[in-house]
Design an enzyme around this catalytic site. Structure first.
Site, mmCIF file in Angstrom:
data_model
loop_
_atom_site.group_PDB
_atom_site.id
_atom_site.type_symbol
_atom_site.label_atom_id
_atom_site.label_comp_id
_atom_site.label_asym_id
_atom_site.label_seq_id
_atom_site.Cartn_x
_atom_site.Cartn_y
_atom_site.Cartn_z
ATOM 1 N N ASN A 192 0.814 -1.217 0.000
ATOM 2 C CA ASN A 192 0.000 0.000 0.000
ATOM 3 C C ASN A 192 0.848 1.267 0.000
ATOM 4 O O ASN A 192 0.303 2.366 0.025
ATOM 5 C CB ASN A 192 -0.922 -0.008 1.231
ATOM 6 N N LYS A 193 2.168 1.154 -0.042
ATOM 7 C CA LYS A 193 3.027 2.337 0.109
ATOM 8 C C LYS A 193 3.198 3.072 -1.228
ATOM 9 O O LYS A 193 2.733 2.636 -2.258
ATOM 10 C CB LYS A 193 4.379 1.927 0.681
ATOM 11 N N ILE A 194 3.922 4.197 -1.158
ATOM 12 C CA ILE A 194 3.992 5.073 -2.341
ATOM 13 C C ILE A 194 4.676 4.352 -3.506
ATOM 14 O O ILE A 194 4.297 4.544 -4.653
ATOM 15 C CB ILE A 194 4.657 6.417 -1.979
#
Ligand SMILES: Cc1ncc(COP(=O)(O)O)c(C=O)c1O
Length: 376
Positions: A192-194
């Site tokens: 879910n990170k950038i």
């Protein structure tokens, strides 16, 4: 019948060349851990962050915090000061080490660790117990914490800072990249990170010895002998060469991803900040957030829930802001220095869909539903 697709809070967004690096790993049979993608990914991150850092890529952000604590010598019986308003992975590794977390509330300008409460806590612990062994401060949702103030306090009492930058790759503080502002920083490449490697993390440090120690511990702590010789307990925490290939591809598009996330935030802010019942976290002078997640603070718990449930009915994922660690059942007996700031944010705050792959139709659809909330 036409069904609308689900909109996620933050989903992986591949750039295109990830597959090429992964294929290279297959073609050259670098499937075993380590290999050219691991070295390449570390160099890419070092180059991106600049500021003379060394990077060790690892299996997760959580593993990176665990190794940082290990390297700083945190062990059973020690206390570690940790931001309360965060995801549990910031605090769990303290317990892995047999140490005890002491939670510190946030201030309202960045939603991150309050320097005032930090100093009160340090004085209290020195007076009543012993000096805390480390500080874990978090750039939550991509917003940098007040690093000058936190670092000054840390320096005054000679306590090292672990900078949890899991959510803040691409953010800067006074033009310096988050992850590079303290003794040791950590990054996460969770899905879910950038940017993501499907799962992964990194330890960032200015100290080459710390990097070498991290790599040594992450690869089962093998002493320099032809046979397997161990004089310390190791971990299996290194990132694999296949996953590092995904990371190399993702680094090529990191700046684009930051721009897209900031654009989402601008869109929500432009269209919602006219409502008195909704407010946004502004960037103080010198603070640049990657706006990993776009967050709103509403005027009441009831309104927050109305918006969240309304979105859910339309298959749109949103999420209350993190529940502070001092309110979690598992940490209920831990000491905390709090003033209600994080608790209020948890009760009234909501993360809106923030993926860099949202298109204008998605954003319009989300806005339309929020605007239909009664009593907005
Ligand atoms: C603030 C924070 N710290 C630590 C982590 C742990 O990272 P990972 O999921 O890569 O273990 C995360 C995210 O998952 C996070 O959001």
């Amino acid at each position: 019948m036409l069904t609308k697709t689900k909109i996620y809070l933050s989903s992986p967004h591949m750039g295109g060349s990830e597959q090429k690096f992964v294929n290279e790993a297959f073609d050259t049979n670098w499937i075993a851990p380590l290999g050219p993608n691991v070295d390449g990914f570390e160099k890419d991150i070092q180059h991106y962050l600049g500021n003379n850092v060394q990077v060790a890529v690892l299996s997760s952000g959580t593993a990176s915090i665990h190794l940082a604590l290990q390297i700083l010598g945190v062990s059973a019986g020690d206390e570690v000061l940790c931001q309360s308003f965060t995801f549990s992975a910031s605090a769990n590794p303290i317990i892995y080490q047999g140490a005890t977390p002491v939670f510190i509330d946030s201030e309202s300008e960045t939603w991150n660790m309050s320097p005032e409460l930090l100093e009160i806590a340090i004085k209290d612990r020195i007076e009543k117990y012993k000096k805390p062994k480390a500080i874990i401060a978090v750039h939550l949702y991509g917003m940098p914490y007040k690093a000058n103030e936190i670092n000054a306090i840390a320096k005054k009492y000679e306590i090292p800072v672990i900078e949890d930058s899991a959510e803040a790759l691409g953010s800067t503080y006074n033009n310096l990249p988050c992850g590079t502002l303290s003794d040791m920083g950590i990054l996460s490449f969770n899905g879910n990170k950038i940017i993501t490697t499907s799962g992964g993390g990194a330890l960032v440090t200015h100290n080459l010895e710390f990097k070498n120690k991290a790599v040594f511990l992450a690869t089962q702590a093998r002493d320099n002998q032809p046979h397997y010789e161990h004089s310390s307990i190791g971990f299996n925490y290194r990132m694999s060469n296949v996953l590092a290939g995904i990371g190399r591809g993702q680094m090529e598009v990191l700046d684009e991803r930051v721009r897209a996330r900031r654009k989402n935030h601008d869109f929500y802010k432009t269209n919602l900040s006219t409502y008195n019942s909704i407010s946004f976290l502004e960037e103080p002078q010198g603070f640049y957030s990657n706006r990993w997640l776009s967050c709103i603070k509403t005027s009441s718990f009831e309104l927050r829930e109305q918006i969240r449930l309304h979105l859910l009915e339309e298959d749109i994922e949103s999420r209350p802001l993190w529940k502070p660690m001092h309110m979690q059942p598992i940490f209920k007996d831990c000491l905390h220095f709090t003033d209600g700031t994080a608790e209020a944010l948890f009760n009234k705050g909501l993360c809106l869909p923030s993926g860099s792959n949202l298109n204008q139709d998605d954003l319009d659809r989300i806005l339309d539903i929020i605007l239909k909330t009664p009593n907005l």
